[in-house]
Design a protein around this motif. Structure first.
Motif, PDB file in Angstrom:
ATOM      1  N   GLN A  29       0.829  -1.211   0.000  1.00 61.65           N
ATOM      2  CA  GLN A  29       0.000   0.000   0.000  1.00 61.65           C
ATOM      3  C   GLN A  29       0.863   1.261   0.000  1.00 61.65           C
ATOM      4  O   GLN A  29       0.524   2.247  -0.658  1.00 61.65           O
ATOM      5  CB  GLN A  29      -0.919   0.012   1.219  1.00 61.65           C
ATOM      6  CG  GLN A  29      -1.960  -1.088   1.183  1.00 61.65           C
ATOM      7  CD  GLN A  29      -2.573  -1.293   2.547  1.00 61.65           C
ATOM      8  OE1 GLN A  29      -1.865  -1.405   3.548  1.00 61.65           O
ATOM      9  NE2 GLN A  29      -3.901  -1.331   2.583  1.00 61.65           N
ATOM     10  N   GLN A 167      -7.730   3.030   1.403  1.00 60.83           N
ATOM     11  CA  GLN A 167      -8.638   2.411   2.372  1.00 60.83           C
ATOM     12  C   GLN A 167     -10.032   2.223   1.774  1.00 60.83           C
ATOM     13  O   GLN A 167     -10.664   1.195   2.012  1.00 60.83           O
ATOM     14  CB  GLN A 167      -8.705   3.257   3.639  1.00 60.83           C
ATOM     15  CG  GLN A 167      -7.497   3.124   4.513  1.00 60.83           C
ATOM     16  CD  GLN A 167      -7.668   3.836   5.829  1.00 60.83           C
ATOM     17  OE1 GLN A 167      -8.239   4.922   5.895  1.00 60.83           O
ATOM     18  NE2 GLN A 167      -7.179   3.217   6.902  1.00 60.83           N
ATOM     19  N   ARG A 168     -10.511   3.188   1.033  1.00 63.63           N
ATOM     20  CA  ARG A 168     -11.838   3.080   0.398  1.00 63.63           C
ATOM     21  C   ARG A 168     -11.852   1.932  -0.612  1.00 63.63           C
ATOM     22  O   ARG A 168     -12.836   1.209  -0.716  1.00 63.63           O
ATOM     23  CB  ARG A 168     -12.222   4.381  -0.255  1.00 63.63           C
ATOM     24  CG  ARG A 168     -12.597   5.454   0.777  1.00 63.63           C
ATOM     25  CD  ARG A 168     -12.844   6.791   0.176  1.00 63.63           C
ATOM     26  NE  ARG A 168     -13.927   6.761  -0.808  1.00 63.63           N
ATOM     27  CZ  ARG A 168     -14.298   7.811  -1.498  1.00 63.63           C
ATOM     28  NH1 ARG A 168     -13.690   8.977  -1.335  1.00 63.63           N
ATOM     29  NH2 ARG A 168     -15.283   7.720  -2.369  1.00 63.63           N
ATOM     30  N   ARG A 169     -10.776   1.792  -1.371  1.00 65.71           N
ATOM     31  CA  ARG A 169     -10.691   0.711  -2.352  1.00 65.71           C
ATOM     32  C   ARG A 169     -10.671  -0.652  -1.679  1.00 65.71           C
ATOM     33  O   ARG A 169     -11.198  -1.621  -2.234  1.00 65.71           O
ATOM     34  CB  ARG A 169      -9.439   0.859  -3.210  1.00 65.71           C
ATOM     35  CG  ARG A 169      -9.530   1.951  -4.246  1.00 65.71           C
ATOM     36  CD  ARG A 169      -8.266   1.981  -5.069  1.00 65.71           C
ATOM     37  NE  ARG A 169      -8.323   2.989  -6.109  1.00 65.71           N
ATOM     38  CZ  ARG A 169      -7.306   3.304  -6.880  1.00 65.71           C
ATOM     39  NH1 ARG A 169      -6.145   2.684  -6.748  1.00 65.71           N
ATOM     40  NH2 ARG A 169      -7.427   4.217  -7.806  1.00 65.71           N
ATOM     41  N   ALA A 170     -10.065  -0.729  -0.490  1.00 66.14           N
ATOM     42  CA  ALA A 170      -9.963  -1.999   0.228  1.00 66.14           C
ATOM     43  C   ALA A 170     -11.314  -2.443   0.781  1.00 66.14           C
ATOM     44  O   ALA A 170     -11.523  -3.626   1.022  1.00 66.14           O
ATOM     45  CB  ALA A 170      -8.951  -1.880   1.351  1.00 66.14           C
ATOM     46  N   HIS A 171     -12.221  -1.495   0.979  1.00 65.36           N
ATOM     47  CA  HIS A 171     -13.543  -1.840   1.532  1.00 65.36           C
ATOM     48  C   HIS A 171     -14.515  -1.858   0.422  1.00 65.36           C
ATOM     49  O   HIS A 171     -15.508  -1.900   0.194  1.00 65.36           O
ATOM     50  CB  HIS A 171     -13.943  -0.867   2.631  1.00 65.36           C
ATOM     51  CG  HIS A 171     -13.018  -0.887   3.802  1.00 65.36           C
ATOM     52  ND1 HIS A 171     -12.368  -2.005   4.269  1.00 65.36           N
ATOM     53  CD2 HIS A 171     -12.594   0.123   4.623  1.00 65.36           C
ATOM     54  CE1 HIS A 171     -11.623  -1.701   5.302  1.00 65.36           C
ATOM     55  NE2 HIS A 171     -11.730  -0.437   5.537  1.00 65.36           N
TER      56      HIS A 171
END
Length: 171
Positions: A29, A167-171
């Motif tokens: 990341q 973080q948004r992409r991971a969720h």
């Protein structure tokens, strides 16, 4: 509050922003780029730290923490020792790979401590001293220090933005 105390407070805020920008990110990341031309969190934090280290060592008349404390060897990047990242190409940005966020924050924290040591020696009168005559108007110590703070905050903010997207992409 003295001017040097004000600058130290601003740089303490940079430190908080740097730590927050890398919190919870692993090596993949940290090196992620939003597109092929974008900077990574790792590059942004490395670059802002290198610029601060370079500028403050010059002002203080000391060796950079990068070389004095062995950080260049720990990072093992394919650049000359005096490289700060200024003007890096997309390929050079991609070359900044780190094994952990602890490497980035460790180097930043060492530079931060060195910066605060220097600031404890700065008087109000020192801030008007010209430190770089290659600009018009010439750059004073105060202007150079504000330049470091503003660049650091800008890049820490960019790193925080990328962190949020990741973080948004991971969720």
């Amino acid at each position: 509050m003295k001017s040097a105390d004000l600058l130290a407070d601003a740089l303490d805020r940079v430190k908080e922003a740097v730590h927050e920008a890398v919190r919870g990110l692993g090596p993949k990341q940290l090196s992620a780029r939003l597109d092929e031309e974008a900077n990574s969190v790792a590059w942004l934090i490395w670059h802002l730290t290198r610029v601060q280290d370079d500028h403050l060592a010059d002002l203080a008349g000391t060796e950079q923490v990068w070389t004095a404390d062995g950080w260049a060897a720990k990072f093992d990047l394919p650049f000359p020792l005096d490289e700060t990242g200024y003007g890096h190409s997309a390929a050079q940005v991609a070359d900044v790979q780190v094994a952990s966020r602890a490497l980035l924050t460790g180097y930043y924290d060492a530079v931060h401590r060195q910066t605060l040591r220097f600031l404890r020696t700065v008087t109000a009168e020192d801030l008007d001293q010209v430190v770089d005559e290659s600009w018009n108007p010439p750059v004073t110590l105060g202007v150079r220090l504000i330049s470091v703070v503003t660049e650091d905050l800008q890049h820490a903010g960019q790193a925080a933005f990328i962190h949020g997207i990741l973080q948004r992409r991971a969720h």
